[in-house]
Write a protein that holds these residues in place. Structure first.
Motif, PDB file in Angstrom:
ATOM      1  N   PHE A 199       4.924   6.179   1.067  1.00  0.00           N
ATOM      2  CA  PHE A 199       4.284   5.136   0.115  1.00  0.00           C
ATOM      3  C   PHE A 199       5.247   3.918  -0.081  1.00  0.00           C
ATOM      4  O   PHE A 199       6.359   4.148  -0.330  1.00  0.00           O
ATOM      5  CB  PHE A 199       3.903   5.739  -1.305  1.00  0.00           C
ATOM      6  CG  PHE A 199       2.625   6.577  -1.149  1.00  0.00           C
ATOM      7  CD1 PHE A 199       1.311   5.972  -1.045  1.00  0.00           C
ATOM      8  CD2 PHE A 199       2.526   8.072  -1.260  1.00  0.00           C
ATOM      9  CE1 PHE A 199       0.193   6.597  -0.781  1.00  0.00           C
ATOM     10  CE2 PHE A 199       1.467   8.426  -1.356  1.00  0.00           C
ATOM     11  CZ  PHE A 199       0.227   8.020  -1.058  1.00  0.00           C
ATOM     12  N   ASP A 200       4.776   2.744  -0.287  1.00  0.00           N
ATOM     13  CA  ASP A 200       5.474   1.766  -1.254  1.00  0.00           C
ATOM     14  C   ASP A 200       4.600   1.406  -2.076  1.00  0.00           C
ATOM     15  O   ASP A 200       3.525   0.783  -1.980  1.00  0.00           O
ATOM     16  CB  ASP A 200       5.629   0.441   0.013  1.00  0.00           C
ATOM     17  CG  ASP A 200       5.890  -0.913  -0.774  1.00  0.00           C
ATOM     18  OD1 ASP A 200       6.120  -0.878  -2.102  1.00  0.00           O
ATOM     19  OD2 ASP A 200       5.910  -1.829  -0.139  1.00  0.00           O
ATOM     20  N   ASP A 201       4.985   1.876  -3.463  1.00  0.00           N
ATOM     21  CA  ASP A 201       4.290   1.729  -4.637  1.00  0.00           C
ATOM     22  C   ASP A 201       4.666   0.581  -5.262  1.00  0.00           C
ATOM     23  O   ASP A 201       5.440   0.829  -6.287  1.00  0.00           O
ATOM     24  CB  ASP A 201       4.100   3.124  -5.316  1.00  0.00           C
ATOM     25  CG  ASP A 201       3.013   2.958  -6.228  1.00  0.00           C
ATOM     26  OD1 ASP A 201       2.272   2.140  -6.771  1.00  0.00           O
ATOM     27  OD2 ASP A 201       2.862   4.209  -6.862  1.00  0.00           O
ATOM     28  N   GLU A 202       4.265  -0.701  -4.922  1.00  0.00           N
ATOM     29  CA  GLU A 202       4.665  -1.806  -5.799  1.00  0.00           C
ATOM     30  C   GLU A 202       6.203  -1.918  -5.774  1.00  0.00           C
ATOM     31  O   GLU A 202       6.800  -2.288  -6.633  1.00  0.00           O
ATOM     32  CB  GLU A 202       4.086  -1.844  -7.159  1.00  0.00           C
ATOM     33  CG  GLU A 202       2.409  -1.933  -7.187  1.00  0.00           C
ATOM     34  CD  GLU A 202       2.322  -2.312  -8.677  1.00  0.00           C
ATOM     35  OE1 GLU A 202       2.239  -3.731  -9.225  1.00  0.00           O
ATOM     36  OE2 GLU A 202       1.943  -1.300  -9.211  1.00  0.00           O
ATOM     37  N   LEU A 208       1.040  -4.493  -4.788  1.00  0.00           N
ATOM     38  CA  LEU A 208       0.770  -4.361  -3.385  1.00  0.00           C
ATOM     39  C   LEU A 208       1.002  -2.494  -3.101  1.00  0.00           C
ATOM     40  O   LEU A 208       2.266  -2.116  -3.457  1.00  0.00           O
ATOM     41  CB  LEU A 208       1.505  -4.931  -2.372  1.00  0.00           C
ATOM     42  CG  LEU A 208       1.367  -4.732  -0.916  1.00  0.00           C
ATOM     43  CD1 LEU A 208       0.127  -5.082  -0.498  1.00  0.00           C
ATOM     44  CD2 LEU A 208       2.331  -5.433   0.075  1.00  0.00           C
ATOM     45  N   LEU A 209       0.236  -2.053  -2.679  1.00  0.00           N
ATOM     46  CA  LEU A 209       0.332  -0.584  -2.507  1.00  0.00           C
ATOM     47  C   LEU A 209       0.330  -0.474  -0.717  1.00  0.00           C
ATOM     48  O   LEU A 209      -0.387  -0.910  -0.192  1.00  0.00           O
ATOM     49  CB  LEU A 209      -0.577   0.468  -3.015  1.00  0.00           C
ATOM     50  CG  LEU A 209      -0.238   2.030  -2.724  1.00  0.00           C
ATOM     51  CD1 LEU A 209      -0.251   2.715  -4.116  1.00  0.00           C
ATOM     52  CD2 LEU A 209      -1.306   2.505  -1.617  1.00  0.00           C
ATOM     53  N   CYS A 210       1.308   0.378  -0.289  1.00  0.00           N
ATOM     54  CA  CYS A 210       1.165   0.671   1.284  1.00  0.00           C
ATOM     55  C   CYS A 210       1.499   2.251   1.667  1.00  0.00           C
ATOM     56  O   CYS A 210       2.408   2.947   0.783  1.00  0.00           O
ATOM     57  CB  CYS A 210       2.447  -0.093   1.779  1.00  0.00           C
ATOM     58  SG  CYS A 210       2.757   0.163   3.594  1.00  0.00           S
ATOM     59  N   GLY A 225       6.327   2.320  13.405  1.00  0.00           N
ATOM     60  CA  GLY A 225       5.543   2.808  12.342  1.00  0.00           C
ATOM     61  C   GLY A 225       4.087   2.077  12.298  1.00  0.00           C
ATOM     62  O   GLY A 225       3.818   0.898  12.618  1.00  0.00           O
ATOM     63  N   LEU A 226       3.230   2.638  11.582  1.00  0.00           N
ATOM     64  CA  LEU A 226       1.815   2.046  11.253  1.00  0.00           C
ATOM     65  C   LEU A 226       1.442   2.311   9.734  1.00  0.00           C
ATOM     66  O   LEU A 226       1.836   3.214   9.166  1.00  0.00           O
ATOM     67  CB  LEU A 226       0.560   2.821  12.335  1.00  0.00           C
ATOM     68  CG  LEU A 226      -0.689   2.194  12.194  1.00  0.00           C
ATOM     69  CD1 LEU A 226      -0.595   0.773  12.776  1.00  0.00           C
ATOM     70  CD2 LEU A 226      -1.519   3.215  13.023  1.00  0.00           C
ATOM     71  N   ALA A 227       1.056   0.968   9.333  1.00  0.00           N
ATOM     72  CA  ALA A 227       0.733   1.014   7.802  1.00  0.00           C
ATOM     73  C   ALA A 227      -0.652   0.456   7.377  1.00  0.00           C
ATOM     74  O   ALA A 227      -0.949  -0.477   8.095  1.00  0.00           O
ATOM     75  CB  ALA A 227       2.115   0.286   6.895  1.00  0.00           C
ATOM     76  N   ILE A 228      -0.873   0.907   6.393  1.00  0.00           N
ATOM     77  CA  ILE A 228      -2.033   0.145   5.491  1.00  0.00           C
ATOM     78  C   ILE A 228      -1.469  -0.293   4.238  1.00  0.00           C
ATOM     79  O   ILE A 228      -0.773   0.152   3.701  1.00  0.00           O
ATOM     80  CB  ILE A 228      -2.984   1.085   5.295  1.00  0.00           C
ATOM     81  CG1 ILE A 228      -3.579   1.915   6.513  1.00  0.00           C
ATOM     82  CG2 ILE A 228      -4.233   0.561   4.434  1.00  0.00           C
ATOM     83  CD1 ILE A 228      -4.513   3.050   6.166  1.00  0.00           C
ATOM     84  N   ARG A 234      -7.535  -2.435  -5.397  1.00  0.00           N
ATOM     85  CA  ARG A 234      -8.614  -1.829  -4.266  1.00  0.00           C
ATOM     86  C   ARG A 234      -8.079  -0.393  -3.871  1.00  0.00           C
ATOM     87  O   ARG A 234      -8.717   0.261  -3.411  1.00  0.00           O
ATOM     88  CB  ARG A 234      -8.708  -2.812  -3.148  1.00  0.00           C
ATOM     89  CG  ARG A 234      -9.585  -4.030  -3.731  1.00  0.00           C
ATOM     90  CD  ARG A 234     -10.228  -4.565  -2.248  1.00  0.00           C
ATOM     91  NE  ARG A 234      -9.150  -5.041  -1.277  1.00  0.00           N
ATOM     92  CZ  ARG A 234      -8.652  -6.003  -1.248  1.00  0.00           C
ATOM     93  NH1 ARG A 234      -9.134  -7.008  -1.708  1.00  0.00           N
ATOM     94  NH2 ARG A 234      -7.858  -6.249  -0.023  1.00  0.00           N
ATOM     95  N   MET A 235      -6.958  -0.271  -4.086  1.00  0.00           N
ATOM     96  CA  MET A 235      -6.371   1.091  -3.335  1.00  0.00           C
ATOM     97  C   MET A 235      -5.251   1.870  -4.284  1.00  0.00           C
ATOM     98  O   MET A 235      -4.439   1.124  -4.685  1.00  0.00           O
ATOM     99  CB  MET A 235      -5.775   0.849  -2.155  1.00  0.00           C
ATOM    100  CG  MET A 235      -5.215   2.148  -1.196  1.00  0.00           C
ATOM    101  SD  MET A 235      -4.723   1.596   0.475  1.00  0.00           S
ATOM    102  CE  MET A 235      -6.516   1.862   1.125  1.00  0.00           C
ATOM    103  N   ASP A 236      -5.429   3.008  -4.875  1.00  0.00           N
ATOM    104  CA  ASP A 236      -4.319   3.636  -5.383  1.00  0.00           C
ATOM    105  C   ASP A 236      -3.754   4.869  -4.478  1.00  0.00           C
ATOM    106  O   ASP A 236      -4.255   4.906  -3.225  1.00  0.00           O
ATOM    107  CB  ASP A 236      -4.841   4.135  -6.517  1.00  0.00           C
ATOM    108  CG  ASP A 236      -6.066   5.121  -6.582  1.00  0.00           C
ATOM    109  OD1 ASP A 236      -6.419   5.483  -5.462  1.00  0.00           O
ATOM    110  OD2 ASP A 236      -6.776   5.512  -7.606  1.00  0.00           O
TER     111      ASP A 236
END
Length: 281
Positions: A199-202, A208-210, A225-228, A234-236
């Protein structure tokens, strides 16, 4: 007058070849004929130097002189190079299609990344159509320590490799969530190594969460790598974990595309033998 994204310093480069390539990047952006003087005004480079570079590009067929003998335009060889690149870039096209389908399924922006030094480089990106989104274009770079993909790349390294890399890189703080303590980062990386996603949690941008995974590589270490990425409204983390199966399927598809683009090892061996023979080995 159109201003190039490249400044005079980048045009100068470190070698003549780099300077020519940088100049070609400036020229490729133009949709009109141009003159030597217009390039001097745009880049700030000395007129004799630019004249010599334009002569080299013209002699190689990359540029051509127009009828008035003052204006230049793209040459046949440069246009053919661009057309050939697009025609044969099936790997990038296939990976982009996987990325676009992933965005369609999860409804959020997604990107393909690679590790470049101590930074994560965005190789490709497809944006969501949702009105609220973060724009990070291909070519963007993010420090590895505050990137979901970056943590995955770091987790593949041996402790010695990781220490050597991070010892030369300041763990800069971008948000209140950025991990800037090396011991805390090592704990995070170990968890990432065990779970196979990150995760990249802000940690790089507020709000922004990733979530990211690596495209598997049968040969070992992966540098894809592949990331959302999505706004936290909208996403936690729980919603991101629900997207993990489709993210992993997309990563597997990209891995298959990458593997299909690698020439057969026997073909490589035969090419190496031929090169050695040509060199007199």
């Amino acid at each position: 007058m159109t201003t190039s994204r490249l400044d005079a310093r980048s045009i100068e480069g470190d070698t003549p070849a780099q300077r020519l390539l940088a100049l070609l990047e400036v020229i490729a952006e133009k949709d009109q004929y141009f003159t030597l003087q217009s390039l001097v005004d745009e880049t700030g480079m000395p007129k004799p130097t630019l004249h010599r570079m334009l002569q080299q590009l013209e002699n190689s067929g990359m540029l051509q002189r127009e009828a008035d003998n003052r204006h230049y335009s793209k040459g046949t060889r440069l246009r053919r190079l661009a057309e050939t690149l697009l025609l044969n870039d099936t790997v990038q096209g296939a990976r982009h299609a996987v990325l676009a389908e992933l965005v369609r399924e999860v409804g959020e922006s997604c990107n393909i990344t690679a590790l470049a030094g101590a930074e994560v480089l965005y190789l490709d990106r497809v944006e969501t159509s949702a009105p609220l989104r973060f724009y990070l274009h291909p070519g963007s770079r993010v420090p590895a320590h505050c990137s979901a993909s970056g943590k995955l790349f770091l987790a593949q390294m041996s402790p010695a490799q990781r220490r050597r890399l991070l010892a030369e890189v300041p763990l800069s703080s971008f948000t209140r969530n950025t991990i800037t303590d090396i011991k805390a980062l090592e704990i995070e990386i170990e968890q990432v190594r065990q779970q196979g996603y990150a995760f990249d949690d802000e940690e790089f941008l507020p709000g922004l969460l990733c979530i990211a995974v690596l495209a598997p590589n049968p040969s070992g270490v992966s540098n894809v790598g592949l990331a959302i990425q999505a706004p936290i409204m909208r996403m936690d983390r729980q919603r991101a974990l629900e997207c993990l199966p489709v993210l992993e399927r997309a990563a597997a598809a990209i891995a298959q595309i990458n593997q299909g683009a690698v020439p057969d090892s026997m073909d490589d061996l035969e090419i190496d033998k031929q090169e050695i023979q040509q060199l007199g080995g």
